[in-house]
Design a protein around this motif. Structure first.
Motif, mmCIF file in Angstrom:
data_model
loop_
_atom_site.group_PDB
_atom_site.id
_atom_site.type_symbol
_atom_site.label_atom_id
_atom_site.label_comp_id
_atom_site.label_asym_id
_atom_site.label_seq_id
_atom_site.Cartn_x
_atom_site.Cartn_y
_atom_site.Cartn_z
ATOM 1 N N SER A 259 0.813 -1.215 0.000
ATOM 2 C CA SER A 259 0.000 0.000 0.000
ATOM 3 C C SER A 259 0.848 1.267 0.000
ATOM 4 O O SER A 259 0.383 2.326 -0.433
ATOM 5 N N ASP A 260 2.111 1.181 0.506
ATOM 6 C CA ASP A 260 2.985 2.371 0.512
ATOM 7 C C ASP A 260 3.781 2.516 -0.785
ATOM 8 O O ASP A 260 4.650 3.384 -0.894
ATOM 9 N N GLY A 261 3.488 1.657 -1.778
ATOM 10 C CA GLY A 261 4.148 1.783 -3.068
ATOM 11 C C GLY A 261 5.453 1.029 -3.185
ATOM 12 O O GLY A 261 6.118 1.108 -4.231
ATOM 13 N N THR A 262 5.875 0.299 -2.144
ATOM 14 C CA THR A 262 7.126 -0.466 -2.217
ATOM 15 C C THR A 262 6.843 -1.874 -2.714
ATOM 16 O O THR A 262 5.741 -2.407 -2.555
ATOM 17 N N ILE A 263 7.866 -2.482 -3.310
ATOM 18 C CA ILE A 263 7.718 -3.827 -3.862
ATOM 19 C C ILE A 263 7.819 -4.830 -2.719
ATOM 20 O O ILE A 263 8.842 -4.914 -2.030
ATOM 21 N N HIS B 122 -2.002 -5.605 -0.908
ATOM 22 C CA HIS B 122 -0.975 -5.495 -1.951
ATOM 23 C C HIS B 122 -1.641 -5.710 -3.305
ATOM 24 O O HIS B 122 -2.767 -6.227 -3.398
ATOM 25 N N THR B 123 -0.940 -5.323 -4.349
ATOM 26 C CA THR B 123 -1.442 -5.534 -5.700
ATOM 27 C C THR B 123 -1.069 -6.939 -6.173
ATOM 28 O O THR B 123 -0.167 -7.584 -5.610
ATOM 29 N N ARG B 124 -1.724 -7.381 -7.243
ATOM 30 C CA ARG B 124 -1.346 -8.616 -7.929
ATOM 31 C C ARG B 124 -1.097 -8.230 -9.385
ATOM 32 O O ARG B 124 -2.041 -8.064 -10.171
ATOM 33 N N CYS B 125 0.197 -8.087 -9.707
ATOM 34 C CA CYS B 125 0.573 -7.538 -11.020
ATOM 35 C C CYS B 125 1.205 -8.623 -11.882
ATOM 36 O O CYS B 125 2.132 -9.319 -11.442
ATOM 37 N N PHE B 126 0.729 -8.722 -13.120
ATOM 38 C CA PHE B 126 1.291 -9.620 -14.121
ATOM 39 C C PHE B 126 1.883 -8.746 -15.231
ATOM 40 O O PHE B 126 1.192 -7.878 -15.774
ATOM 41 N N THR B 127 3.157 -9.004 -15.532
ATOM 42 C CA THR B 127 3.889 -8.150 -16.469
ATOM 43 C C THR B 127 4.239 -8.947 -17.725
ATOM 44 O O THR B 127 4.818 -10.035 -17.630
ATOM 45 N N ARG B 128 3.905 -8.418 -18.901
ATOM 46 C CA ARG B 128 4.260 -9.050 -20.167
ATOM 47 C C ARG B 128 5.246 -8.150 -20.906
ATOM 48 O O ARG B 128 4.978 -6.966 -21.118
ATOM 49 N N ASP B 129 6.375 -8.752 -21.294
ATOM 50 C CA ASP B 129 7.417 -8.010 -22.009
ATOM 51 C C ASP B 129 7.030 -7.909 -23.483
ATOM 52 O O ASP B 129 6.977 -8.916 -24.191
ATOM 53 N N VAL B 130 6.768 -6.692 -23.958
ATOM 54 C CA VAL B 130 6.411 -6.474 -25.368
ATOM 55 C C VAL B 130 7.439 -5.571 -26.043
ATOM 56 O O VAL B 130 7.131 -4.872 -27.009
ATOM 57 N N THR B 131 8.674 -5.610 -25.523
ATOM 58 C CA THR B 131 9.716 -4.712 -26.041
ATOM 59 C C THR B 131 9.990 -4.979 -27.515
ATOM 60 O O THR B 131 10.064 -4.045 -28.329
ATOM 61 N N GLU B 132 10.158 -6.256 -27.880
ATOM 62 C CA GLU B 132 10.482 -6.568 -29.268
ATOM 63 C C GLU B 132 9.357 -6.141 -30.202
ATOM 64 O O GLU B 132 9.615 -5.596 -31.287
ATOM 65 N N ASN B 133 8.117 -6.369 -29.792
ATOM 66 C CA ASN B 133 6.994 -5.948 -30.628
ATOM 67 C C ASN B 133 6.980 -4.434 -30.796
ATOM 68 O O ASN B 133 6.764 -3.916 -31.898
ATOM 69 N N CYS B 134 7.208 -3.713 -29.683
ATOM 70 C CA CYS B 134 7.217 -2.241 -29.749
ATOM 71 C C CYS B 134 8.365 -1.745 -30.619
ATOM 72 O O CYS B 134 8.201 -0.807 -31.424
ATOM 73 N N GLN B 135 9.541 -2.363 -30.440
ATOM 74 C CA GLN B 135 10.687 -1.931 -31.233
ATOM 75 C C GLN B 135 10.463 -2.213 -32.710
ATOM 76 O O GLN B 135 10.789 -1.390 -33.575
ATOM 77 N N ARG C 150 -5.575 4.173 -10.066
ATOM 78 C CA ARG C 150 -6.679 3.320 -10.511
ATOM 79 C C ARG C 150 -6.796 2.077 -9.633
ATOM 80 O O ARG C 150 -7.898 1.637 -9.294
ATOM 81 N N LEU C 151 -5.640 1.495 -9.261
ATOM 82 C CA LEU C 151 -5.674 0.310 -8.400
ATOM 83 C C LEU C 151 -6.197 0.674 -7.009
ATOM 84 O O LEU C 151 -6.926 -0.114 -6.377
ATOM 85 N N SER C 152 -5.815 1.852 -6.502
ATOM 86 C CA SER C 152 -6.302 2.271 -5.180
ATOM 87 C C SER C 152 -7.806 2.466 -5.181
ATOM 88 O O SER C 152 -8.457 2.354 -4.123
ATOM 89 N N ASN C 153 -8.374 2.719 -6.339
ATOM 90 C CA ASN C 153 -9.831 2.856 -6.463
ATOM 91 C C ASN C 153 -10.497 1.509 -6.735
ATOM 92 O O ASN C 153 -11.651 1.462 -7.189
ATOM 93 N N ASN C 154 -9.751 0.431 -6.499
ATOM 94 C CA ASN C 154 -10.277 -0.936 -6.647
ATOM 95 C C ASN C 154 -10.664 -1.237 -8.094
ATOM 96 O O ASN C 154 -11.619 -1.967 -8.358
ATOM 97 N N GLU C 155 -9.892 -0.657 -9.013
ATOM 98 C CA GLU C 155 -10.153 -0.886 -10.429
ATOM 99 C C GLU C 155 -9.219 -1.968 -10.948
ATOM 100 O O GLU C 155 -8.026 -1.980 -10.608
ATOM 101 N N THR C 156 -9.722 -2.894 -11.744
ATOM 102 C CA THR C 156 -8.887 -3.911 -12.381
ATOM 103 C C THR C 156 -8.328 -3.336 -13.687
ATOM 104 O O THR C 156 -9.083 -2.806 -14.521
ATOM 105 N N VAL C 157 -7.025 -3.444 -13.835
ATOM 106 C CA VAL C 157 -6.344 -2.846 -14.992
ATOM 107 C C VAL C 157 -5.864 -3.968 -15.900
ATOM 108 O O VAL C 157 -5.242 -4.940 -15.429
ATOM 109 N N ARG C 158 -6.092 -3.820 -17.205
ATOM 110 C CA ARG C 158 -5.654 -4.820 -18.179
ATOM 111 C C ARG C 158 -4.926 -4.120 -19.334
ATOM 112 O O ARG C 158 -5.327 -3.040 -19.759
#
Length: 809
Positions: free
Chosen positions: A388-392, A470-483, A431-439
């Protein structure tokens, strides 16, 4: 309260460093030791002004006699003035300390006009202020880098304040530890010292060479007082004073000549000393009471044995050593409660059966938990939790591998530190603090090696009783697609720019493999006078001028059909019958089999260049004929003629001049004219020629006569002149040297003058003879009459008669 962030240590050492629940120490916060009003200056501040500012600030911090001030406040004032922070645009760019001032004094550099930016320390050790940082974090940095001043920065990287080792020592007072240790255990025994006769400059150089903050001033102990020391030698030195970095700074402010002033005149005396067996608690009290940073340690008879400083006290309370002492104390407590633990063990045996059941259940839970943990920890998809304090709070291995961090480097840090764009992470957290699901949230993460990874984040929040856990974050690497997408966009944009530039600058046409025109740009239409509709579907025969033979185009098609690029110049005919020239490049486009499927023709209009080339050739031919006529006249004249620069450098000489001395043009062209063989025989002539060149270069005609030897040894007389040549602006651009052989004329003039002189001498001689006869005639007449009148002439008479006889002879 936790004693600090030990995330940089291995896990076992972290566990050893962590205090138990009944910790014996309660540490102050980092903010409590931060000086928020340190001395600052800009980079263009003069060094002399900076030193004066440090000294003036220190004097202003002193109390008037009879007033009192807290030792802590006094120490803070002193430490605040021991350095100066250099700030530009609210950013810290350097630091200047008393040690830097001592180093300048030791080097004897001239401080007049020297800016602080030239001598400040630019490689800074700083600490970013955050809730996770403690007083031990600052203390560890000071100890690790062996520095006394640690600037503190805020989240924006701007200067927040200053932490010093002395002020930490003043605030951090582990009384029990200081009482348990003696001065002998901690003091520095290798002391840099100097005699009272040493100059203050030598002492400053000692400080700079050994990187120390003080030098002890000593004298030799009298023989009667000498004592044996540990190595069997006799102690011979007695401390009588001390000179510190701060003293050197004061001496510079006062403008003293450090090389001429002796230590005995300026040293601090009398000394405050300690004995080796005294406790560190006593040493700390002495320093605090007397507001000093170091104490000299002496033996039984006053001999020098060591030096203890505030840095030594800080090292005595090093975090690792402090925890070791705490663990030792806790171990002693554990030993005293051994009997109690035995009783507890007996009670634990009574509960063994219940525990075994509980253990089996726990094992099952652990196995399930391990499976789930393994699944999450080793999942291919990067995942992390943000508190909640923004730390990992946690991240799996895939997340760590993505960014290149270890757990110790990643856990506990603010998620903001890893996001490139602050507004993006602020919006996501909001957005997460407002209980919003982000995709599929687009963001950029900064890796440890400095590279940037483009990611898409899916996240929501774990809530318990309405509280953000705490948040539940899933991260997808799209660097190659963006590049890839960015490169494609850049390529398309670059091609558009290239096509635009090409259409603006060149005449462009595209044909298929049979030569049928499929595309022409506007410039093609402008120069050919055809419309696009008239050209599309046609071949280039529509603009064939008939100037080139069929073999020319056969060779062209033979090259491009093999996939080769063809370049050349072609004359074409426009729709109105006019002709124009183009510089053409034809590039074949090849398919997978290596055969051309279309051709790109890029042309540039060179009609004006062709016309200019024809005119140039005509002009060159006219110039060649004119030069032939000039050379014929130039070389056939009997005079010696040449061309000089205004500096007297020979540019050209005609054949008459070269043949006269038997040299070729290569032997003399490019040389100063007065150094050529025509003038090398006479230094006065060379000097006269140089004067004539200067005169002609100024726009005046120069002329004189000179004798020159020929190869056969004969001398010729030359009437030499230098004529200036002017351009349209009236400026002298070159000189024309000309010489005429006037030897024969000079010889005739000499013969004529000799004849005139002989004629003059004859006339003079006849006149003299006539005048002499007029004088001698009466005398001779008298000499003839005397013999008739004188019978016995005397001596004088005989002489007169002799004259007459001589005349007759």
């Amino acid at each position: 309260m936790r004693l600090g962030n030990y995330g940089h240590l291995p896990k076992k050492e972290q566990q050893d460093m962590m205090p138990a629940q009944n910790s014996l120490l309660d540490l102050p916060s980092l903010d409590s030791v931060i000086d928020r009003t340190p001395l600052t200056a800009t980079s263009n501040t003069l060094v002399s002004s900076a030193i004066a500012l440090m000294s003036q600030a220190r004097e202003n911090s002193c109390e008037l006699e009879g007033t009192s001030r807290s030792p802590t406040v006094e120490l803070l004032n002193r430490e605040r003035n021991s350095c100066l922070l250099v700030v530009e645009a609210e950013k810290l760019i350097g630091i200047f300390t008393e040690r830097d001032a001592v180093k300048l004094a030791a080097s004897q550099r001239d401080l007049n006009g020297m800016a602080i930016a030239e001598v400040m320390t630019k490689e800074l050790i700083t600490l970013k202020r955050s809730p996770n940082q403690t007083i031990f974090t600052a203390l560890s940095l000071l100890h690790q880098h062996q520095i006394h001043h640690l600037p503190i920065l805020d989240e924006q990287g701007q200067l927040f304040g200053l932490v010093t080792s002395s002020y930490i020592r003043q605030i951090l007072q582990p009384i029990n530890l200081l009482k348990l240790k003696t001065v002998d255990e901690t003091m520095t025994k290798e002391i840099v010292h100097a005699r009272t006769s040493a100059s203050v400059l030598n002492i400053a150089q000692l400080m700079d060479a050994h990187r120390i903050s003080c030098v002890v001033i000593v004298e030799e102990i009298p023989r009667s007082r000498k004592v044996k020391v540990k190595n069997g030698e006799e102690a011979a030195l007695e401390p009588v004073g001390i000179i510190t970095e701060r003293d050197i700074v004061q001496f510079q402010v006062l403008g003293l000549n450090l090389a001429s002033v002796r230590a005995r005149e300026l040293m601090s005396t009398p000394l405050f000393t300690l004995k080796p067996e005294d406790s560190l608690w006593l040493a700390q009290g002495e320093m605090r009471q007397r507001w000093i940073r170091r104490l000299v340690v002496t033996g039984k008879k006053g001999e020098l044995e060591g030096l203890i400083t505030q840095t030594d006290l800080l090292q005595a309370i090093d975090p690792v050593e402090l925890w070791n002492v705490v663990n030792l104390l806790q171990q002693k407590v554990g030993e005293k409660t051994a009997s109690l633990e035995q009783e507890i063990n007996r009670r634990q045996q009574a509960e063994a059966e219940l525990k075994q059941i509980n253990d089996r259940l726990q094992i099952q839970v652990q196995e399930r938990t391990a499976e789930l943990t393994d699944f999450i920890e080793n999942a291919v998809l990067p995942m992390h939790w943000v508190a909640s304090d923004g730390t990992i709070a946690w991240a799996n291995q895939a997340e760590l591998d993505l960014l290149g961090y270890t757990k110790e480097e990643y856990f506990g840090r603010s998620i903001i530190d890893f996001h490139v764009e602050r507004p993006v992470i602020d919006e996501l957290l909001g957005r997460l603090s407002n209980n919003e699901t982000v995709r599929n949230y687009q963001s950029q993460l900064r890796c440890k090696d400095g590279s940037i990874r483009y990611v898409q984040i899916d996240s929501n929040v774990s809530w318990q009783n309405g509280k953000f856990i705490h948040t539940r974050c899933f991260t997808r690497d799209v660097t190659e697609n963006c590049q890839t997408q960015r490169q494609l966009q850049e390529t398309l944009r670059s091609l558009e720019f290239q096509k635009y530039a090409l259409d603006k600058a060149a005449i462009v046409a595209i044909t298929d493999h049979q030569g049928i025109i499929t595309y022409v740009n506007d410039r093609f239409c402008q120069i050919s006078k055809y419309k696009k509709e008239e050209l599309i579907g046609q071949t280039h025969r529509i603009i064939n001028s008939g100037y080139h033979p069929p073999e020319f185009f056969q060779e062209l098609w033979g090259a491009i059909a093999l996939g080769k690029v063809w370049q050349g110049e072609i004359q074409n005919r426009a729709k109105d019958g006019s002709f124009y020239w183009v510089d053409t490049t034809i590039v074949p486009f090849l398919d997978e089999t290596g055969k051309p499927f279309q051709y790109l023709a890029i042309r540039f209009d060179i009609s004006e260049q062709q016309a200019a080339l024809r005119e140039r050739k005509q002009a060159e031919e006219s110039l060649r004929k004119s030069e032939q006529k000039f050379r014929a006249i130039f070389d056939s004249t009997f005079s010696f003629i040449g061309l000089l620069t205004t500096e007297g450098i020979l540019i050209e000489a005609n054949r008459t001049a070269l043949d006269a001395i038997g040299v070729s043009s290569e032997d003399v062209i490019g040389q100063p004219f007065w150094q050529t063989p025509w003038w090398a025989h006479s230094l006065p002539l060379q000097q006269e020629l140089q004067q004539a060149i200067n005169k002609a270069a100024g726009g005046e005609l120069a002329r004189f006569e000179a004798e020159h030897p020929l190869p056969d040894g004969t001398m010729v007389i030359v009437d030499f002149s230098l004529k200036p040549v002017f351009d349209e602006a009236g400026k002298v651009v070159m000189l024309i040297p000309e010489g005429r052989d006037i030897t024969e004329r000079k010889q005739l003039e000499a013969q004529f003058l000799r004849a005139q002189r002989l004629e003059s001498l004859g006339t003079l001689a006849s006149g003299i003879a006539h005048d002499m006869n007029n004088i001698l005639t009466p005398i001779l007449g008298a000499s003839q009459l005397l013999p008739l009148k004188l019978s016995n002439p005397d001596h004088m008479t005989r002489q007169l008669l002799q004259i007459d006889i001589s005349r007759n002879l």
